[in-house]
Design a protein around this motif. Structure first.
Motif, PDB file in Angstrom:
ATOM      1  N   MET A   1      -2.610   0.209  -2.779  1.00 51.56           N
ATOM      2  CA  MET A   1      -2.657   1.637  -2.623  1.00 51.56           C
ATOM      3  C   MET A   1      -4.070   2.039  -2.189  1.00 51.56           C
ATOM      4  SD  MET A   1      -2.277   4.591  -5.586  1.00 51.56           S
ATOM      5  CE  MET A   1      -1.101   3.639  -6.421  1.00 51.56           C
TER       6      MET A   1
ATOM      7  N   ILE B   1      -7.198   4.344  -1.461  1.00 54.72           N
ATOM      8  CA  ILE B   1      -7.688   5.607  -2.015  1.00 54.72           C
ATOM      9  C   ILE B   1      -8.967   5.981  -1.281  1.00 54.72           C
ATOM     10  CG2 ILE B   1      -8.553   6.796  -4.067  1.00 54.72           C
ATOM     11  CD1 ILE B   1      -6.977   4.742  -5.738  1.00 54.72           C
TER      12      ILE B   1
ATOM     13  N   SER C   1      -5.093  11.005   5.541  1.00 57.86           N
ATOM     14  CA  SER C   1      -3.983  10.188   5.046  1.00 57.86           C
ATOM     15  C   SER C   1      -3.297   9.441   6.186  1.00 57.86           C
ATOM     16  CB  SER C   1      -2.953  11.065   4.314  1.00 57.86           C
ATOM     17  OG  SER C   1      -3.518  11.636   3.168  1.00 57.86           O
TER      18      SER C   1
ATOM     19  N   ALA D   1      -3.226   5.360   6.818  1.00 56.12           N
ATOM     20  CA  ALA D   1      -1.929   4.679   6.913  1.00 56.12           C
ATOM     21  C   ALA D   1      -1.813   3.921   8.237  1.00 56.12           C
ATOM     22  CB  ALA D   1      -0.795   5.689   6.758  1.00 56.12           C
TER      23      ALA D   1
ATOM     24  N   ALA E   1      -0.189   0.794   6.399  1.00 55.32           N
ATOM     25  CA  ALA E   1       0.294   1.023   5.030  1.00 55.32           C
ATOM     26  C   ALA E   1       1.260   2.197   5.033  1.00 55.32           C
ATOM     27  CB  ALA E   1      -0.887   1.330   4.112  1.00 55.32           C
ATOM     28  N   PRO E   2       2.201   2.221   4.119  1.00 58.36           N
ATOM     29  CA  PRO E   2       3.091   3.367   4.040  1.00 58.36           C
ATOM     30  C   PRO E   2       2.290   4.631   3.696  1.00 58.36           C
ATOM     31  CG  PRO E   2       3.861   1.570   2.617  1.00 58.36           C
ATOM     32  CD  PRO E   2       2.510   1.197   3.119  1.00 58.36           C
TER      33      PRO E   2
ATOM     34  N   GLU F   1       3.103   7.106   2.068  1.00 58.03           N
ATOM     35  CA  GLU F   1       3.320   7.486   0.676  1.00 58.03           C
ATOM     36  C   GLU F   1       2.396   6.754  -0.296  1.00 58.03           C
ATOM     37  OE1 GLU F   1       5.802   6.294   2.729  1.00 58.03           O
ATOM     38  OE2 GLU F   1       6.464   8.296   3.321  1.00 58.03           O
ATOM     39  N   SER F   2       1.813   5.647   0.148  1.00 59.38           N
ATOM     40  CA  SER F   2       0.932   4.876  -0.733  1.00 59.38           C
ATOM     41  C   SER F   2      -0.527   5.327  -0.655  1.00 59.38           C
ATOM     42  CB  SER F   2       1.010   3.388  -0.391  1.00 59.38           C
ATOM     43  OG  SER F   2       0.348   3.117   0.833  1.00 59.38           O
ATOM     44  N   VAL F   3      -0.835   6.191   0.296  1.00 62.40           N
ATOM     45  CA  VAL F   3      -2.222   6.614   0.517  1.00 62.40           C
ATOM     46  C   VAL F   3      -2.571   7.771  -0.411  1.00 62.40           C
ATOM     47  CG1 VAL F   3      -3.844   7.542   2.207  1.00 62.40           C
ATOM     48  CG2 VAL F   3      -2.124   5.870   2.923  1.00 62.40           C
ATOM     49  N   ARG F   4      -3.736   7.665  -1.050  1.00 72.20           N
ATOM     50  CA  ARG F   4      -4.251   8.723  -1.918  1.00 72.20           C
ATOM     51  C   ARG F   4      -5.567   9.216  -1.339  1.00 72.20           C
ATOM     52  NH1 ARG F   4       0.224   7.660  -3.148  1.00 72.20           N
ATOM     53  NH2 ARG F   4       1.012   7.091  -5.206  1.00 72.20           N
TER      54      ARG F   4
END
Length: 67
Positions: A1, A3, A25, A29, A34-35, A37-40
């Motif tokens: 994930m 961040i 974001s 991604a 990366a998906p 949805e996994s990015v913060r």
């Protein structure tokens, strides 16, 4: 994930910050494959009296050369 923490000076509109969150974001991604949805992404805001460059706060620098 992944961040990301972004430090900025207070004063930008909610719309500008939302655009920043969205664009960063997507860039993370895409760059990391990366998906989304996994990015913060977190924004930390600071007053211009608590951020300095060259030994002067941003507030002091703004007083010397207004926008």
């Amino acid at each position: 994930m992944p961040i990301a923490i972004i430090n900025i000076i207070e004063g930008r509109s909610e719309e500008k910050k939302q655009a920043l969150l969205s664009n960063v974001s997507k860039a993370i991604a895409d760059s990391l494959d990366a998906p989304l949805e996994s990015v913060r992404v977190l924004i930390q805001e600071y007053p211009d009296t608590q951020w300095a460059a060259g030994g002067q706060t941003i507030a002091e620098r703004r007083k010397q050369s207004p926008r």
